[in-house]
Design a protein around this motif. Structure first.
Motif, PDB file in Angstrom:
ATOM      1  N   ARG A  76      -5.809  -0.214 -10.337  1.00 36.21           N
ATOM      2  CA  ARG A  76      -6.405   0.641 -10.710  1.00 36.21           C
ATOM      3  C   ARG A  76      -7.158   1.777  -9.827  1.00 36.21           C
ATOM      4  NH1 ARG A  76      -5.158  -1.076 -15.436  1.00 36.21           N
ATOM      5  NH2 ARG A  76      -5.520  -3.533 -15.827  1.00 36.21           N
ATOM      6  N   ARG A  77      -6.964   3.049 -10.005  1.00 34.00           N
ATOM      7  CA  ARG A  77      -7.710   4.136  -9.230  1.00 34.00           C
ATOM      8  C   ARG A  77      -7.261   5.434  -9.556  1.00 34.00           C
ATOM      9  NH1 ARG A  77      -6.082   2.786  -3.643  1.00 34.00           N
ATOM     10  NH2 ARG A  77      -7.397   4.635  -3.023  1.00 34.00           N
ATOM     11  N   GLU A  78      -8.418   6.374  -8.999  1.00 39.84           N
ATOM     12  CA  GLU A  78      -8.064   7.729  -9.332  1.00 39.84           C
ATOM     13  C   GLU A  78      -6.805   8.447  -8.746  1.00 39.84           C
ATOM     14  OE1 GLU A  78     -10.931  10.498  -7.250  1.00 39.84           O
ATOM     15  OE2 GLU A  78     -11.427   8.720  -6.222  1.00 39.84           O
ATOM     16  N   ASP A  79      -6.283   9.494  -9.268  1.00 38.17           N
ATOM     17  CA  ASP A  79      -5.181  10.016  -8.938  1.00 38.17           C
ATOM     18  C   ASP A  79      -5.541  10.776  -7.755  1.00 38.17           C
ATOM     19  OD1 ASP A  79      -2.870  11.465  -8.252  1.00 38.17           O
ATOM     20  OD2 ASP A  79      -2.923  12.659 -10.310  1.00 38.17           O
ATOM     21  N   ASN A  80      -5.826  10.440  -6.338  1.00 38.67           N
ATOM     22  CA  ASN A  80      -6.099  11.178  -5.238  1.00 38.67           C
ATOM     23  C   ASN A  80      -5.270  10.690  -3.991  1.00 38.67           C
ATOM     24  OD1 ASN A  80      -7.346  12.298  -2.715  1.00 38.67           O
ATOM     25  ND2 ASN A  80      -9.270  12.125  -3.799  1.00 38.67           N
TER      26      ASN A  80
END
Length: 137
Positions: A76-80
């Motif tokens: 799970r992580r940000e879209d970067n």
């Protein structure tokens, strides 16, 4: 940090075909090449509902599946994409992104009539032009 180039264009414009041709050419020059694809609508399902990893990822933050010749991670992580490149591809020479047409500060190769600044190409016939663009400083 590696050179980062985003290959952008509308659906079915030839992005993946161009990338498939680029990677062996860049590797033949002795470069270590990585690839990261944008999946903004989360269509890229890599696990099946009800599998062990699918069930555990519903409650864990990171899950890995280690096979004899590959590691698959769900995280799970940000879209970067730049953070992903920094974390997972920092020892690569070149990382090709597929998508992220609005990403700032990254060279772009543009296929089709997309209104984005970058090197405009018509696909495989411009392969050498794209290689030169990637390798220039």
């Amino acid at each position: 940090m590696p050179k980062i180039v985003s290959i952008v264009g509308y659906h079915n414009s030839g992005k993946t075909t161009l990338i498939e041709a680029l990677i062996p050419q860049l590797k033949a020059k002795g470069l270590k090449v990585g690839y990261l694809k944008h999946d903004p609508k989360a269509h890229g399902i890599t696990d099946k509902e009800g599998s062990d990893t699918n069930r555990v990822f519903k409650v864990a933050d990171k899950v890995g599946l280690l096979s004899p010749d590959r590691l698959t991670l769900w995280e799970r992580r940000e879209d970067n994409p730049l953070k992903v490149v920094e974390e997972y591809f920092s020892n690569f020479d070149v990382v090709l992104l597929e998508g992220w047409k609005s990403l700032k500060g990254v060279k772009k190769v543009v296929l089709g009539e997309l209104d984005v600044e970058g090197l405009r190409v018509e696909g495989l016939k411009d392969l050498q032009k794209v290689i030169d663009y990637i390798l220039e400083d």
